[in-house]
Design a protein around this motif. Sequence first.
Motif, mmCIF file in Angstrom:
data_model
loop_
_atom_site.group_PDB
_atom_site.id
_atom_site.type_symbol
_atom_site.label_atom_id
_atom_site.label_comp_id
_atom_site.label_asym_id
_atom_site.label_seq_id
_atom_site.Cartn_x
_atom_site.Cartn_y
_atom_site.Cartn_z
ATOM 1 N N SER A 1 0.982 -1.343 0.006
ATOM 2 C CA SER A 1 0.082 0.041 0.017
ATOM 3 C C SER A 1 0.996 1.098 0.075
ATOM 4 N N PRO A 2 0.527 2.127 -0.571
ATOM 5 C CA PRO A 2 -0.873 2.205 -1.537
ATOM 6 C C PRO A 2 -0.896 1.708 -2.685
ATOM 7 N N VAL A 3 -2.312 1.119 -2.949
ATOM 8 C CA VAL A 3 -2.501 0.897 -4.558
ATOM 9 C C VAL A 3 -3.148 1.933 -5.381
ATOM 10 N N LEU A 4 -2.368 2.228 -6.366
ATOM 11 C CA LEU A 4 -2.872 3.304 -7.041
ATOM 12 C C LEU A 4 -3.881 2.678 -8.152
ATOM 13 N N GLU A 5 -3.703 1.714 -8.829
ATOM 14 C CA GLU A 5 -4.725 1.285 -9.974
ATOM 15 C C GLU A 5 -4.410 -0.430 -9.991
ATOM 16 N N LYS A 6 -5.462 -0.998 -10.029
ATOM 17 C CA LYS A 6 -5.491 -2.518 -10.077
ATOM 18 C C LYS A 6 -5.558 -2.846 -11.618
ATOM 19 N N ILE A 7 -4.532 -3.291 -12.133
ATOM 20 C CA ILE A 7 -4.303 -3.812 -13.690
ATOM 21 C C ILE A 7 -4.841 -5.169 -13.764
ATOM 22 N N THR A 8 -4.634 -6.162 -13.083
ATOM 23 C CA THR A 8 -5.292 -7.636 -13.254
ATOM 24 C C THR A 8 -5.099 -7.951 -11.919
ATOM 25 N N ASP A 9 -5.878 -9.170 -11.656
ATOM 26 C CA ASP A 9 -5.944 -9.856 -10.283
ATOM 27 C C ASP A 9 -4.548 -10.284 -9.876
ATOM 28 N N GLU A 10 -3.516 -10.221 -10.623
ATOM 29 C CA GLU A 10 -2.180 -10.316 -10.139
ATOM 30 C C GLU A 10 -1.154 -9.360 -10.468
ATOM 31 N N GLU A 11 -1.586 -8.217 -10.746
ATOM 32 C CA GLU A 11 -0.927 -6.907 -11.034
ATOM 33 C C GLU A 11 -1.502 -5.699 -10.750
ATOM 34 N N TYR A 12 -0.805 -4.860 -9.995
ATOM 35 C CA TYR A 12 -1.192 -3.418 -9.476
ATOM 36 C C TYR A 12 -0.206 -2.455 -9.584
ATOM 37 N N THR A 13 -0.544 -1.159 -9.464
ATOM 38 C CA THR A 13 0.729 -0.279 -9.321
ATOM 39 C C THR A 13 0.551 0.569 -8.147
ATOM 40 N N THR A 14 1.870 0.771 -7.575
ATOM 41 C CA THR A 14 1.822 1.665 -6.211
ATOM 42 C C THR A 14 2.930 2.439 -6.685
ATOM 43 N N VAL A 15 3.552 3.116 -5.569
ATOM 44 C CA VAL A 15 4.497 4.181 -5.541
ATOM 45 C C VAL A 15 5.782 4.117 -4.569
ATOM 46 N N ILE A 16 6.899 4.826 -4.871
ATOM 47 C CA ILE A 16 8.065 4.867 -4.194
ATOM 48 C C ILE A 16 8.329 6.172 -4.253
ATOM 49 N N TYR A 17 9.173 6.938 -3.325
ATOM 50 C CA TYR A 17 9.594 8.298 -3.673
ATOM 51 C C TYR A 17 11.327 8.130 -3.414
ATOM 52 N N VAL A 18 11.991 8.856 -4.258
ATOM 53 C CA VAL A 18 13.389 8.730 -4.141
ATOM 54 C C VAL A 18 13.913 10.324 -3.864
#
Length: 272
Positions: free
Chosen positions: A194-211
Amino acid sequence: MKTPGKRTSTLLIAIVLPLAFMAYWLVRMFNISIGPEAIAGAVFIAGVFVAVGLGAVALKKGAKVHWVAVSFVVGAVLCVLIFLGISLSLAWHESVPPLVSYHVSVVGLDGRTGDGSTTILVPLPMKDGEVVIPSSELADRTFDNWTTTMVGTKDGTMLAFQHRQKNLTDIDARFYLYEKDISGTERLPEEYLSPVLEKITDEEYTTVIYVDEGVRPPGDLTVNLELSAGGGLFHGMFEDMYQTEVQESVPAGTAGRIVVTAEVEEYRPSGP
């Protein structure tokens, strides 16, 4: 001394072998201080010699070779059944709660510098809207001069790695939680980053990192996040295990908020 007849000898072969094998395992299972494996082996070998001797007696008294062979086969089959019975009995009582682990790796920071307050943010391991690993295990941990804390962002609460010195090092951090019990071998992939930004499929979603933008000089970074859950033992049988992984190559000059892809798959660790 009267020796057993041919029928008795062949029958005893089928009895002596499994008895010797059972004695072998009983000796191994008992906590004997003086060489339990050596004693167990000696008991079994003695039983084999007795069975061979009985076979010789039976042949000498006129027993047919195939009947003697059948006796040995029956004895061997009984040994296998005893082994399976002991194994199943031991396995039935063997239950190990599953493990939730989170591995954070950031490679490419070593040898670079920060401004004295460098921060790298990564997702938190969650389940049903709650942090799955207690905050006491996540926050206020130190990994080679990187200190962890939980911070709020516009995307939600995240795990921060903060470095208070100028000379940076790579991040290699592991967090664990042993669950209290296990009730079966089936498990669903309920843990997520978490956080989950967008669910692409049941096995794939986007999240975020900060550098942190203050890392100098600019250079490539490799961010690897692994969230594993499951893999316990229930009556000797392995529970399902799932792994969520983020593998991101951050090119030189890229900093700030970076959207990454998390992939979920059933995980089967390789055997020894």
